[in-house]
Design an enzyme around this catalytic site. Sequence first.
Site: not given
Ligand code: FPP
Length: 260
Positions: A16, A18, A20, A61, A64, A67, A190, A192
């Site tokens: 989690d 990415n 932010r 998920s 997800n 989104r 959590r 999730s």
């Molecule tokens: C949560 O960050 C992360 C995700 C929804 C997806 C995870 C994906 C990757 C790590 C990249 C691609 C994966 C592979 C296997 C190549 P968020 O966007 O919810 O972050 P935030 O809560 O800060 O907005």
Amino acid sequence: MRQEQPSPRHIAIIMDGNGRWAASRGLPRVLGHQAGADAVRRIVEASCELGIETLTLYAFSWENRNRPPDEVRDLMQLLDVFLSRETSTLMSQQIRLRAIGRLEELPVGVWDHLRYVMAQTAPFKRMTLNLALSYGGRQEIVDAARRLCEKVCAGQLRVDQIDEACFAQQLYAPDLCDPDLLVRTSGEQRLSNFLLWQSSYTELYVTSKLWPDFSKADLMEAISEYQRRDRRFGGHTPASSPRSAPSVVLHVTAADGHPC
Ligand code: FPP
């Protein structure tokens, strides 16, 4: 003196933060996910070096999928690029790729690509990289319940034969042991909808680090903290997890010979 836990066999990670990470740099979200994909590569390599048997990553998920379409497309593209770029590394490192989730819901090209890489890496035993894709813990439990109902309706199973072991056989990857350690980055506390059945006795570790910043040193810190924990599985004294123990039952057969 209390003994240290052995290293975790199975580590699961909720990746989690990415978004932010990108926002804090004034960058578009997609670059946060891209940096997240780089972290995936680093942590897969580190886990392999540290002798972890199974690494399960929550990459996309079930929720997800809701989104914005552009973000979903970017995530699918990153997954596709990851599969293209990392296949040779997976093969040279003897890492088996697996996936759990409602995989048929993935875009058809990605699903085909995933199946191809899973087939290519199927013989490898050094480590299993298990990607949770279109995955939800509740959905997994519902899917398992549906399969059991189908077996009952087909006369292959009696209702009184359904117990925990039989139910667990219907999960997406029944042969994998339950995660010993579940790491969540970015400070949220959590689950999730991640591995709800399998995490009954999993040790939880939350770090404030955002996923793109998560390093091998952070992983080692999580493992050290895990090793200091006292796992009791509801009992009084430390014991081994039933599904973590080497005597794990891989294929359960009902008393009358019907496979669960
Ligand atoms: C949560 O960050 C992360 C995700 C929804 C997806 C995870 C994906 C990757 C790590 C990249 C691609 C994966 C592979 C296997 C190549 P968020 O966007 O919810 O972050 P935030 O809560 O800060 O907005």
